[in-house]
Design a protein around this motif. Structure first.
Motif, short mmCIF file in Angstrom:
data_model
loop_
_atom_site.label_atom_id
_atom_site.label_comp_id
_atom_site.label_asym_id
_atom_site.label_seq_id
_atom_site.Cartn_x
_atom_site.Cartn_y
_atom_site.Cartn_z
N THR A 1 -18.14 -12.39 -10.67
CA THR A 1 -18.11 -11.13 -11.41
C THR A 1 -17.86 -11.37 -12.89
OG1 THR A 1 -15.73 -10.91 -10.96
CG2 THR A 1 -17.26 -9.87 -9.41
N ASP A 2 -17.64 -12.62 -13.31
CA ASP A 2 -17.33 -12.94 -14.70
C ASP A 2 -18.46 -13.67 -15.41
OD1 ASP A 2 -14.71 -11.90 -14.42
OD2 ASP A 2 -14.09 -13.77 -13.46
N VAL A 3 -19.27 -14.42 -14.64
CA VAL A 3 -20.28 -15.29 -15.25
C VAL A 3 -21.65 -15.00 -14.65
CG1 VAL A 3 -21.00 -17.69 -15.52
CG2 VAL A 3 -18.58 -17.10 -15.68
N GLU A 4 -22.66 -14.99 -15.50
CA GLU A 4 -24.06 -14.84 -15.06
C GLU A 4 -24.87 -16.01 -15.60
OE1 GLU A 4 -27.87 -11.77 -15.46
OE2 GLU A 4 -26.02 -11.41 -16.59
N VAL A 5 -25.44 -16.80 -14.69
CA VAL A 5 -26.29 -17.92 -15.10
C VAL A 5 -27.67 -17.37 -15.46
CG1 VAL A 5 -27.29 -20.11 -14.41
CG2 VAL A 5 -25.02 -19.48 -13.59
N VAL A 6 -28.06 -17.55 -16.72
CA VAL A 6 -29.32 -16.96 -17.21
C VAL A 6 -30.39 -18.00 -17.49
CG1 VAL A 6 -28.14 -14.95 -18.17
CG2 VAL A 6 -28.48 -16.99 -19.60
N GLY A 7 -30.06 -19.29 -17.35
CA GLY A 7 -31.07 -20.32 -17.61
C GLY A 7 -30.51 -21.69 -17.31
N VAL A 8 -31.42 -22.67 -17.13
CA VAL A 8 -31.02 -24.04 -16.83
C VAL A 8 -31.95 -25.01 -17.56
CG1 VAL A 8 -30.07 -23.49 -14.56
CG2 VAL A 8 -32.46 -24.16 -14.76
N CYS A 9 -31.39 -26.17 -17.86
CA CYS A 9 -32.17 -27.30 -18.34
C CYS A 9 -31.78 -28.50 -17.51
CB CYS A 9 -31.90 -27.55 -19.83
SG CYS A 9 -32.87 -28.92 -20.50
N VAL A 10 -32.73 -29.03 -16.74
CA VAL A 10 -32.43 -30.03 -15.73
C VAL A 10 -33.08 -31.36 -16.08
CG1 VAL A 10 -32.74 -30.63 -13.31
CG2 VAL A 10 -32.14 -28.30 -13.93
N ALA A 11 -32.30 -32.45 -15.89
CA ALA A 11 -32.83 -33.79 -16.10
C ALA A 11 -33.23 -34.39 -14.76
CB ALA A 11 -31.76 -34.67 -16.76
N GLY A 12 -34.04 -35.43 -14.80
CA GLY A 12 -34.45 -36.09 -13.57
C GLY A 12 -35.92 -35.93 -13.30
N PRO A 13 -36.48 -36.75 -12.41
CA PRO A 13 -37.93 -36.73 -12.16
C PRO A 13 -38.43 -35.44 -11.53
CG PRO A 13 -36.79 -38.12 -10.56
CD PRO A 13 -35.79 -37.77 -11.60
N LYS A 14 -37.59 -34.74 -10.76
CA LYS A 14 -38.04 -33.51 -10.10
C LYS A 14 -37.94 -32.29 -11.01
CE LYS A 14 -36.94 -35.03 -5.41
NZ LYS A 14 -36.19 -34.71 -4.16
N GLY A 15 -37.32 -32.45 -12.16
CA GLY A 15 -37.22 -31.35 -13.09
C GLY A 15 -36.51 -30.15 -12.49
N CYS A 16 -37.03 -28.98 -12.77
CA CYS A 16 -36.41 -27.73 -12.32
C CYS A 16 -37.03 -27.18 -11.06
CB CYS A 16 -36.51 -26.68 -13.43
SG CYS A 16 -35.68 -27.14 -14.97
N ALA A 17 -37.76 -28.01 -10.31
CA ALA A 17 -38.41 -27.54 -9.09
C ALA A 17 -37.39 -26.99 -8.11
CB ALA A 17 -39.18 -28.70 -8.45
N GLY A 18 -37.70 -25.82 -7.58
CA GLY A 18 -36.83 -25.21 -6.58
C GLY A 18 -35.70 -24.38 -7.15
N ILE A 19 -35.60 -24.28 -8.48
CA ILE A 19 -34.55 -23.47 -9.11
C ILE A 19 -35.19 -22.23 -9.69
CG2 ILE A 19 -32.78 -23.41 -10.89
CD1 ILE A 19 -32.41 -26.37 -10.60
N ASP A 20 -34.83 -21.09 -9.16
CA ASP A 20 -35.45 -19.82 -9.55
C ASP A 20 -34.70 -19.19 -10.72
OD1 ASP A 20 -37.05 -17.62 -9.57
OD2 ASP A 20 -36.01 -16.58 -7.95
N LEU A 21 -34.76 -19.86 -11.87
CA LEU A 21 -34.12 -19.38 -13.09
C LEU A 21 -34.97 -19.79 -14.29
CD1 LEU A 21 -30.38 -20.32 -12.40
CD2 LEU A 21 -31.23 -17.99 -12.71
N PRO A 22 -34.87 -19.09 -15.41
CA PRO A 22 -35.57 -19.53 -16.62
C PRO A 22 -35.16 -20.95 -16.98
CG PRO A 22 -34.74 -17.30 -16.91
CD PRO A 22 -34.17 -17.79 -15.61
#
Length: 466
Positions: free
Chosen positions: A165-186
Motif C-alpha cells: 500500500t506504500d510502494v508502486e513499481v512502475v518500471g524495471v531495468c534488468v541485466a542478463g541475457p534474458k533481459g526483461c522477458a516475462g516481466i509485465d512492466l515498462p
C-alpha cells in the motif's frame, strides 16, 4: 545525494516500504520548521514573562532557538514522519533548550524563572511531537519506484511489492541475457537509460539490486545520472525480513558496509522474556481456573472422552513435549485422519479443513474463540513453551521441514505469534514459515508487546480460527 561523495550512492538499510516521497522530502522540512517555529513563538508569548525583555523579541528568539535545536537534532532529515527516533530527539531538544536558556540567562543577567522556561520547553516539545504524530495519520500516495538489477532479483522484489500500500513499481531495468522477458512492466534497455525510464513513468525513486552487471562504479555513475532529476537512489542489500534495528551502516577501509546483528537467542533480554511470561501465566492460571473448569465440564457434557487433549509437539532445539489443550475433536480423530487427507486445504505440512467432521459442537465454538488454548498456560509455566513464539509443530511436520523451516525451532514455541495475528489457518504454508522465521530473527520485547496487542484483535475477529 552528493554526486562526488566519497562513499558513492547512499545505501538505504531501511525497508523500501517506509520510503517518503522525494517531492515531500525536498519541501517538507521548511514547512515543518516554520510550523515548529510559529508554535514555539506562541508558546513563548503565553508562558514566558514579557516584562524581562521586549515580549516579541523574547518570543522570536525562543522560536528561532527551538528550530535550530531541532535541526541540529536532525528531526528534519529525510524519512517517514514520525520516525521512531524523532520523538526522543524532540524531547532531548527540549532539555537542551532549557540548558541554553539557563546559560544565556546567567550570561546576560536577565533572570528567567527556571520553572517557566521548563514549562515553555515542555509545551514546545509536546506541540512539535504532536504535529508529527498527526502528520503520520494521513496516508500519502504510493511512492512510484523503478527497480534495477538482475532479472531474478527484480522479479522477486516486484512480486513482494505487488500488494504494498506504500510502494508502486512502475518500471524495471534488468541485466542478463534474458533481459526483461516475462516481466509485465515498462522496461529500459541498459542502465544508462534508467533516468529516461524514470522520467517517462514519473518515478520518484530507484531501487538498485547489485549484481555482476551492476558493480560499484556503475552504481556511482547511475547516482550521478539520477541526481539531475532529484531522484533518490537506494541500494537493496539483498536481505529479506531483516528489521532495521539489526542493520547498521558502517564505514570500514573506505567502504560502506552493512552490518547485520545476529538474532537475540540468548542473553539477559531472553531471560527477562522467560521470567515475565512464566510469572504472568502463573497468575493467569490462578485467575482463570474457574473458567477452565467450566469449559472442561462443557467438553465432557458435549461428547464422551477426556476434557483435556495431550499431544506430542516439538519445542526448542527439537525437544519433544506434551502440549495441553481443551479437547475440540472426537476421541477417534487421529484414527480418522487418513480418510480425510484428500480434503486437506493446507498447501504444506499442516492438515487443515474448514469443515472438519471430527470437530465437536463445543469444539467449534472453543476454536472460534481460541479458548481451547488456555491449558497451554501450564506449558508456559513448565518452560516447554513461551507466551509469544512460533507455532508448535507436530513431530511428523518437522520431518518434512527444509532448512528454512527448521529455523523455527531455535526458540520456544508460543501460544500466540506472528502467524496468529496475521491470519492463522488462512495463511499458506510458505508464509507461515516465513513469519515464524522473521519472528525468530527479529525478536524483541517490543515485538512481543505488539503481537500480544494484535492477538486480542485477532481473537475477537475470529480470523483463520477453525
Amino acid at each position: 545525494m552528493s554526486a562526488y561523495a566519497d562513499q558513492g550512492p547512499r545505501v538505504a538499510h531501511r525497508s523500501v516500504e517506509g520510503l517518503a516521497r522525494p517531492g515531500q522530502r525536498r519541501t517538507r522540512w521548511y514547512w515543518m520548521a516554520a510550523t515548529d517555529g510559529l508554535a514555539a513563538v506562541v508558546v513563548a508569548i503565553v508562558l514566558l514573562p514579557p516584562d524581562l525583555v521586549p515580549g516579541p523579541a523574547l518570543a522570536v528568539a525562543f522560536g528561532l532557538a527551538w528550530v535550530v535545536l531541532l535541526g541540529l537534532a536532525r528531526t528534519y532529515d529525510p524519512g517517514p514522519v514520525p520516525r521512531r527516533s524523532d520523538l526522543l530527539r524532540i524531547g532531548l531538544s527540549g532539555l537542551h533548550l532549557v540548558a541554553l536558556g539557563a546559560l544565556l540567562s546567567a550570561l546576560t543577567g536577565i533572570l528567567v524563572p527556571v520553572e517557566e522556561l521548563v514549562a515553555a520547553a515542555g509545551a514546545a516539545s509536546a506541540t512539535s511531537g504532536g504535529m508529527r504524530l498527526l502528520s503520520s495519520l494521513r496516508r500519502p500516495p504510493r511512492t512510484r519506484v523503478v527497480l534495477v538489477g538482475h532479472r531474478r532479483q527484480v522479479r522477486r522484489l516486484a512480486e513482494e511489492l505487488r500488494e504494498s500500500t506504500d510502494v508502486e513499481v512502475v518500471g524495471v531495468c534488468v541485466a542478463g541475457p534474458k533481459g526483461c522477458a516475462g516481466i509485465d512492466l515498462p522496461t529500459a534497455s541498459g542502465f544508462a537509460s534508467v533516468p529516461d525510464l524514470v522520467r517517462e513513468q514519473r518515478g520518484e525513486c530507484v531501487v538498485a539490486l547489485p549484481c555482476r552487471h551492476l558493480d560499484a562504479t556503475s552504481l556511482r555513475r547511475l547516482g550521478w545520472l539520477l541526481e539531475r532529476d532529484h531522484v533518490d537512489l537506494l541500494i537493496g542489500p539483498g536481505l529479506h525480513d531483516v528489521d532495521s534495528g539489526r542493520a547498521v551502516l558502517r564505514r570500514t577501509g573506505g567502504l560502506s558496509l552493512l552490518h547485520v546483528r545476529h538474532a537475540d537467542l540468548t542473553g539477559p533480554r531472553r531471560a527477562l522474556k522467560t521470567a515475565w511470561e512464566r510469572g504472568a501465566c502463573a497468575v493467569a492460571l490462578v485467575v482463570l481456573t474457574p473458567l477452565m473448569l467450566a469449559l472442561m465440564a462443557l467438553v465432557r457434557l458435549d461428547s464422551p472422552g477426556p476434557a483435556l487433549f495431550r499431544q506430542q509437539r516439538v519445542g526448542r532445539d527439537g525437544e519433544v513435549f506434551s502440549i495441553l489443550k481443551l479437547r475440540t475433536m472426537h476421541v477417534d480423530a487421529e484414527a480418522r485422519l487418513e480418510d480425510l487427507r484428500e480434503h486437506n486445504e493446507s498447501d504444506g505440512a499442516l492438515f487443515k479443513m474448514r469443515q472438519d467432521p471430527r470437530v465437536t459442537r463445543a469444539g467449534r465454538w472453543l476454536r472460534r474463540l481460541s479458548l481451547d488454548e488456555l491449558p497451554q498456560l501450564v506449558n508456559v509455566v513448565r518452560g516447554d513453551m513461551a507466551l509469544v513464539g512460533p507455532r508448535p509443530p507436530l513431530p511428523g511436520e518437522v520431518t518434512a521441514y527444509d532448512e528454512d523451516a527448521l529455523r523455527r525451532l531455535a526458540v520456544r514455541p508460543g501460544i500466540t505469534g506472528l502467524w496468529q495475528v496475521s491470519g492463522r489457518s488462512d495463511l499458506p504454508w510458505a508464509m507461515t514459515v516465513r513469519l515464524d522465521s522473521r519472528y525468530v530473527d527479529n525478536w524483541s520485547l517490543r515485538l512481543d508487546a505488539w503481537i500480544l496487542a494484535r492477538t486480542v484483535r485477532a481473537v475477537l475477529g475470529h480470523h483463520g480460527a477453525y
